[in-house]
Design an enzyme around this catalytic site. Sequence first.
Site, PDB file in Angstrom:
ATOM      1  N   LYS A 289       3.005   5.901   0.209  1.00 34.95           N
ATOM      2  CA  LYS A 289       1.838   5.112   0.584  1.00 34.95           C
ATOM      3  C   LYS A 289       0.617   6.011   0.756  1.00 34.95           C
ATOM      4  O   LYS A 289       0.734   7.151   1.203  1.00 34.95           O
ATOM      5  CB  LYS A 289       2.139   4.380   1.894  1.00 34.95           C
ATOM      6  CG  LYS A 289       0.974   3.654   2.531  1.00 34.95           C
ATOM      7  CD  LYS A 289       1.406   3.041   3.846  1.00 34.95           C
ATOM      8  CE  LYS A 289       0.222   2.423   4.579  1.00 34.95           C
ATOM      9  NZ  LYS A 289      -0.764   3.434   5.008  1.00 34.95           N
TER      10      LYS A 289
ATOM     11  N   LYS B 164       1.405  12.758   1.364  1.00 34.37           N
ATOM     12  CA  LYS B 164       1.983  13.346   0.146  1.00 34.37           C
ATOM     13  C   LYS B 164       1.292  14.651  -0.210  1.00 34.37           C
ATOM     14  O   LYS B 164       1.947  15.652  -0.519  1.00 34.37           O
ATOM     15  CB  LYS B 164       1.847  12.373  -1.038  1.00 34.37           C
ATOM     16  CG  LYS B 164       2.582  11.072  -0.907  1.00 34.37           C
ATOM     17  CD  LYS B 164       2.494  10.252  -2.178  1.00 34.37           C
ATOM     18  CE  LYS B 164       1.059  10.051  -2.669  1.00 34.37           C
ATOM     19  NZ  LYS B 164       0.182   9.409  -1.687  1.00 34.37           N
TER      20      LYS B 164
ATOM     21  N   LYS C 294      -8.053   9.454  -6.289  1.00 38.52           N
ATOM     22  CA  LYS C 294      -8.879  10.102  -5.270  1.00 38.52           C
ATOM     23  C   LYS C 294      -9.049  11.590  -5.554  1.00 38.52           C
ATOM     24  O   LYS C 294      -9.945  12.234  -5.004  1.00 38.52           O
ATOM     25  CB  LYS C 294      -8.260   9.918  -3.875  1.00 38.52           C
ATOM     26  CG  LYS C 294      -8.152   8.487  -3.392  1.00 38.52           C
ATOM     27  CD  LYS C 294      -7.826   8.413  -1.919  1.00 38.52           C
ATOM     28  CE  LYS C 294      -6.572   9.153  -1.540  1.00 38.52           C
ATOM     29  NZ  LYS C 294      -5.334   8.601  -2.148  1.00 38.52           N
TER      30      LYS C 294
ATOM     31  N   ASP D  31       1.322   2.890  -3.592  1.00 37.61           N
ATOM     32  CA  ASP D  31       0.870   1.529  -3.295  1.00 37.61           C
ATOM     33  C   ASP D  31       0.600   0.732  -4.562  1.00 37.61           C
ATOM     34  O   ASP D  31       0.669  -0.492  -4.562  1.00 37.61           O
ATOM     35  CB  ASP D  31      -0.432   1.553  -2.478  1.00 37.61           C
ATOM     36  CG  ASP D  31      -0.337   2.417  -1.235  1.00 37.61           C
ATOM     37  OD1 ASP D  31      -0.249   3.639  -1.409  1.00 37.61           O
ATOM     38  OD2 ASP D  31      -0.370   1.879  -0.121  1.00 37.61           O
TER      39      ASP D  31
END
Length: 335
Positions: free
Chosen positions: A45, A50, A76, A164
């Site tokens: 998630k 991570k 990102k 996600d």
Amino acid sequence: MNAFAPINMTDALRAEAAIEPDPVVQGDPEVAPKKETQIIAIYGKGGIGKSFTLANLSYMMAQQGKKVLLIGCDPKSDTTSLLFGGKACPTIIETSARMKAAGAEIAIGDVCFKRDGVFAMELGGPEVGRGCGGRGIIHGFELLEKLGFHEWGFDFVLLDFLGDVVCGGFGLPIARDMCQKVIVVASNDLQSLYVANNVCSAVEYFRKLGGNVGVAGMVINKDDYTGEAQAFAETAGIPVLAAIPADEDIRRKSANYEIIGTPGNRWASVFEDLAANVAEAPPVRPKPLTQDGLLNLFSADAVGRGVTLVPATMEDMCGTSDVTKPTLEVIYDTV
């Protein structure tokens, strides 16, 4: 039709969504990654840690003499930020577009950087509202193929994927057997375990279709010892590779872009054990939980199972009494 007429944004987005992803070039089997190269996809998630886990894991592996490549596959582009002390790494997609516009060829030195033995790069992705992140992932791997991905000689290639998102691009390593095994990062909260369970479901789905990818295990991050993540792993039939505690020292150092997975560090043993377990854990076929099974890992106070679903009425929707109007449908007698 006027060639200069404005494009309807809704139609443009629908047209993009309808485009099937381009197939990923599999490369010549003669130059496929060597069997001793472990390609591992890490899912979790967003915000679960991570990037923190991978930066410290890859650094520890390099200190142990392993040749490691870390590839950020999150739009990102923050996978490598901790590794490089907060500095942004130029992404493959943006660099490729810029150099193509300039009529130049992209080279490995334009997108791959190293620190203390760790090699790292970011795929990147489109800006918000300007494209499909999954297609960006696919395009990024096509560029990696052109840069000779199958010819690189690494002990470990670690892929950081956002769990996600369930579109095809983010499931690429599982669907196309591009990795040998998957690791999930989660914590003792329902949302992160929901994502971990989805990843297990994806692995199981493609195994039924003839795939070979398995789940090597789970990393429990920000462990507060309430036990839900451990219970999930046991029920799903996957091992816990490491439990990183929810400690203020870890949080503070991570926020300051400080690597803690270094030999002799207070937290060295955590990442030494994780490195060994990641290398040795075999890919296994997981047993995904049902929605009820996932909720049963938590107390009723945590997930609100005492709530009853009450069906809405038309009166609720309209704010007035529901008046049944006579139908205008013509009904014929059957013979």
